[in-house]
Structures are given as structure tokens and as C-alpha cells.
Design a protein around this motif. Structure first.
Motif, short mmCIF file in Angstrom:
data_model
loop_
_atom_site.label_atom_id
_atom_site.label_comp_id
_atom_site.label_asym_id
_atom_site.label_seq_id
_atom_site.Cartn_x
_atom_site.Cartn_y
_atom_site.Cartn_z
N UNK A 131 -3.27 0.28 8.22
CA UNK A 131 -2.25 0.28 7.16
C UNK A 131 -2.69 1.18 6.01
N UNK A 132 -3.97 1.09 5.65
CA UNK A 132 -4.48 1.91 4.54
C UNK A 132 -4.38 3.39 4.89
N UNK A 133 -4.81 3.74 6.11
CA UNK A 133 -4.78 5.16 6.49
C UNK A 133 -3.35 5.68 6.53
N UNK A 134 -2.44 4.85 7.03
CA UNK A 134 -1.03 5.29 7.08
C UNK A 134 -0.48 5.48 5.68
N UNK A 135 -0.84 4.58 4.78
CA UNK A 135 -0.35 4.71 3.40
C UNK A 135 -0.91 5.97 2.75
N UNK A 136 -2.18 6.24 2.99
CA UNK A 136 -2.80 7.42 2.37
C UNK A 136 -2.25 8.71 2.97
N UNK A 168 0.83 3.83 -3.15
CA UNK A 168 0.39 5.23 -2.99
C UNK A 168 1.53 6.18 -3.33
N UNK A 205 0.83 -1.21 0.00
CA UNK A 205 0.00 0.00 0.00
C UNK A 205 0.87 1.26 0.00
N UNK A 227 0.70 9.48 3.59
CA UNK A 227 1.97 9.91 2.99
C UNK A 227 1.88 10.09 1.48
N UNK A 228 0.63 10.19 0.97
CA UNK A 228 0.51 10.33 -0.48
C UNK A 228 1.06 11.69 -0.91
N UNK A 229 1.54 11.78 -2.15
CA UNK A 229 2.21 12.99 -2.61
C UNK A 229 1.40 14.25 -2.41
N UNK A 230 0.08 14.20 -2.64
CA UNK A 230 -0.73 15.41 -2.50
C UNK A 230 -0.69 15.93 -1.07
#
Lengths: 186, 86
Positions: free
Chosen positions: B35-40, A52, A48, B42-45
Motif C-alpha cells: 500500500x505504501x509503495x503504491x501510494x508513493x 501523498x 496513504x 502516484x506522488x506528484x513529483x
């Protein structure tokens, strides 16, 4: 700038929905490859993050093959690490296993009709897991991505970073092997 | 790939896989969610947002300091003794 903020928020929702949609199947795929729920969770989390970070800005139409590609890569990395670990610690583990080897325990029981003969749904899941885990990694990935996830041959090849011909070969062998293991469920 | 009619076992295998994925325990689902929230996060935006916000705040602070330091002070009133002599 309100326009920019709105755009970012709009992009976040589809990617979260996408991850929410694939994460359970991703976990099961990783679990079938690692044999461990905890290891699988780590692999999926890594996937993930990588997805991302590297592909989150791409269009949603591109996400599916890219996500499975990242996951496949993380699963391969996990296996590589295990092989390296096995080279270092294999001797000790073999020595420990030798102490418990008993040829009588290992011999098949002629009265046993077979591991899948009398299974209900719950046990059938375990039997299917065992059959999938027994496949070589590439065959298992070809089956899961092509048949379970429903990717076409080209997308499966892209996810596995191999040729379309290799996908067909891996899948054909996987189906033959699984059919053999699960015939008693027909 | 659509399984052939002959391959009923594939349909069964897919149903079992779907069922296993849909019936994960609560602790596993919670870890997946984290895990999903942590990944999101650090997204580039989101990272760009932090950088832009930090940059703007830094620029505002620099401007405030520059104007605060360089602004001419108002002239002091003359001492009381000198004012009386005048």
C-alpha cells in the motif's frame, strides 16, 4: 536536469520513512474503528493515497497532523458508509439475529468475576481493544491521537476537525469510560 | 499527553497498543508495504517526471518527423541515356 532529479529523490525518502513510521499505528487505529483487519488495511491504503496526493509536497514538519487528519476522515467515511448500509440492510440483519436471540445466553453469569479480572497480557490486549471499540468514534479518536500518538490538543483538534474544547471533552469522557472498563488491570 | 502517575492503567494501555502495533503478522506487514509503495508511486513529483519525460519524448519525435519530412532530398542523377547523349 540532474539537480531536479536529486531533489525529487531526496524528498521521496523522508515521506517513505514517515509512512513506514506511522503505518502500523494507523492500521491499529483503523482496526479499532472498523473491527476488521481487511477493512482497516483498505482504510489505511486510502489514507496513504490521499495523504501523498494532497500533502506529499508539503514540508515534513507538517506531515504528522495532516496524515492523521486524512486517516480520521477516511475512518469517518467508512462509518458513514456503514450507517448507510445499515439503513438498507438493518431490517434483514435484525430479522436474522432474532432467530438466535436467547435470553438465557445473554444473561450475565453471577459466578463470573468480570471480563478483565483474570487476564494476562495477550488477553489484556483483547480486553483493551474491546474497551476502545466500545467507545464512540470521536472519543476513541481523541484518545488514540492525543494519548497514544501524542499529538497536542491543537494538532488533535486539527486532525479531528473540531475545536480544542471538543477534544478535551471527548478525551475526558474516553478516559472515564476506559478507566471504568479497565479498572481490574490496575 | 503524559499520563499522571496515578494513571498507571494508561501506561499499561499504551504499552499494549505499542506491542500490538509492533507485532503485526507478516501478511499484514506485506500488505502495508505494498500500500505504501503504491501510494508513493502516484506522488506528484513522480507524476510530473512521467509528464516531463513523455513531453520531451513527444517533442523529440515531432522534431525528428518534421526534419525528416522537410529536409530537401539530394538531386537524382540524370538518367543513363541522357548522360550518354550529353
Amino acid at each position: 536536469m540532474p539537480a531536479t532529479t536529486a531533489t525529487s529523490a531526496d524528498r521521496a525518502q523522508p515521506i517513505e520513512r514517515f509512512l513506514r513510521d506511522v503505518e502500523r499505528r494507523a492500521l491499529r487505529m483503523a482496526e479499532l474503528s472498523t473491527g476488521s483487519r481487511d477493512e482497516a488495511l483498505d482504510v489505511v491504503q486510502d489514507a496513504m493515497f490521499g495523504f501523498v496526493r494532497h500533502y506529499g509536497a508539503r514540508g515534513p514538519g507538517e506531515w504528522s497532523p495532516l496524515f492523521w487528519r486524512v486517516l480520521d476522515s477516511r475512518i469517518n467515511d467508512w462509518h458513514r458508509r456503514q450507517r448507510t448500509r445499515g439503513r438498507w440492510f438493518g431490517w434483514f440483519e435484525r430479522a436474522a439475529d432474532d432467530e438466535h436471540d436467547d435470553p438465557v445466553d445473554a444473561a450475565p453469569d453471577p459466578a463470573e468475576p468480570g471480563p478483565l479480572a483474570r487476564l494476562a497480557d495477550g488477553e489484556a490486549t483483547a480486553a483493551l481493544d474491546a474497551a476502545l471499540r466500545a467507545l464512540p468514534l470521536r472519543q476513541r479518536q481523541a484518545f488514540l491521537l492525543r494519548v497514544w500518538e501524542g499529538l497536542d490538543v491543537a494538532a488533535t483538534a486539527a486532525a479531528m476537525r473540531c475545536s480544542e474544547g471538543s477534544v478535551k471533552t471527548h478525551l475526558s469522557r474516553a478516559l472515564a469510560s476506559l478507566r471504568g472498563h479497565l479498572e481490574e488491570h490496575r | 499527553m503524559k499520563p499522571n502517575d496515578d494513571d498507571a492503567w494508561i501506561e499499561r494501555a499504551l504499552a499494549l497498543l505499542d506491542h500490538s502495533a509492533q507485532n503485526l503478522d507478516a501478511a499484514t506487514l506485506s500488505r502495508l508495504n505494498r500500500a505504501r509503495q503504491a501510494a508513493l508511486a502516484q506522488r506528484p513529483a513522480a507524476r510530473r517526471g512521467w509528464l516531463v519525460g513523455g513531453g520531451l519524448a513527444g517533442a523529440a519525435l515531432a522534431l525528428a518527423l518534421a526534419f525528416g519530412i522537410d529536409r530537401p532530398h539530394p538531386p537524382l542523377p540524370p538518367p543513363a541515356s541522357q548522360a550518354a547523349a550529353d
